[in-house]
Design an enzyme around this catalytic site. Sequence first.
Site: not given
Length: 419
Positions: A155-156, A160, A163, A187, A212, A304, A372, A397
Site C-alpha cells: 500500500c504505497v 498524486g 512513480s 491503485w 530516505s 490465404t 489474427f 511496479e
Amino acid sequence: MAFLNKLAAPALRQLVSQSRAYAAVSHVSPNGTSFALTEDQLQLQELARKFTREEIIPVAAQYDKSGEYPWPIIKKAWELGLMNNHIPADIGGLDLDVFTTCLSAEELAYGCTGIMTALEASGLGQTPVILSGNKEQKKKYLGRLLEEPLVAAYCVTEPGAGSDVSGIKTRAEKKGDEWVINGQKMWITNGGVANWYFVLARTNPDPKCPPSKAFTGFIVERDSPGLTPGRKELNMGQRASDTRGITFEDVRVPKENVLIGEGAGFKIAMGTFDKTRPPVAAGAVGLAQRCLDEALKYALERKTFGVPIAYHQAVQFMLADMAIGVETSRLAWRLSAWEIDQGRRNSYYASIAKCHAADMANKIASDAVQIFGGNGFNSEYPVEKLMRDAKIYQIYEGTSQIQRLIISRNMYEAAKGQA
C-alpha cells in the site's frame, strides 16, 4: 517430488532444506553465469505449468468478463504450495530463491496475468516484512499466510504519488505507544481482499526532509477501525486482479508494527522492488510466450492465397521478432533474479528486465492481434485479452520510463566510479 503446502508436506521442507545450499549456487558455473535448472526447480516449473493448463486457462476468460476475485484459484494454488514459497524457513516456509519463484510466475502468467498478479501482489506485500521484519512480526504476519489461504497487499501508491514516491501525502503521527495514520492510497492490488497491508506513510512533516528519512513502513491490519477500501476499479485488463483505493481515517497502529524504525520506510519500499521486479518481468514473459504460441498456431491454420499465412514472409518475420523478444526477455529476468540470489544489488538488471519484458510483451501482444487479423479484435479469440492485459506491465511496479531512469543513473554512477 510434489510441491504441496508446507503443512501437508513436512518431508518437502526437509528436502528443500537439504538442497538449499546447492540451489543457492546452482546458477554459477566455473565459467560464469549458468541458468541450468535443478531437479527441484524443474518439478516446481512443471507443477505450475500443469496447474496453469488445468486450473487457470479454462476459467481465465470467465474471470476477465466477471471481474470477480479468483478465490477458488487462490485456494488451490495455496494448497499446492504455489503461493508464499519465498517465506523464510524459520517461519515454516520453503524459503525459495527469487529465480525459482520466477519460474513459477512465468508459468502462471501464461494462463492469465490477472490471476498471476493476484498471486504475485501478495508476495509484493510480504516482501517488506521478509526483508525488514523482526522475528515477532514475521511469525505473526507471514505465519498466518501459511496457516490459511490469505493474501497481503503493498500500500504505497497515492492519487498524486505514483512513480514519485517522495510525493506521498499520507501521514502518520506518533501518539503514545501508537501511530495514527491519515490519508488515501490508490491503485492498491489486493486492496479489497488483503488480510493486512504494508503501508508507507510520511512521519517527518518537514518538506525539506530527504525521502530516505521522511517515511516509515507499517504493517496495518485489514480490520483496523478507520481503514476503508474503495470500490473495485474497472480496469482495461487483468480484471481478475482486485485494485482499489484505500482510505485511512485516524487508523491506529501499535508501535510494534513499525518495520525497522522511524524513517526507514523509503529504503524498505525501494529495496522491495529489487526482489519483486524479476517476477513481474517473468510474468510479462509468460504473457508474451502465450501470444507467440497462439499466433504461431493460428498462422499455421489460417490460409490465404491457398497457403497458411505462416508461409508468407511478412508473417514469418513477425513471428521471428516475437520469438526474439520472448527469449531476450527471459534471459533478462533470469539474470536479474540470479544477481539478487547471489546477494548483490540488482537494481540495474531488475530495471532492464522489467522494462524490456514489459515493452516486448506489449509489442508481441499487438503483433499477435495483427496476425489474427479481424479475429484478433474479437473477444472470442484469446489474443484480444492478452493485448489488454499486457499494457499494465509498462505501468505497475515502476513505469518503463522510471526503469530507464534507474538504468541511466546506474550507468552514470558506474562511469563516475571509473573516472
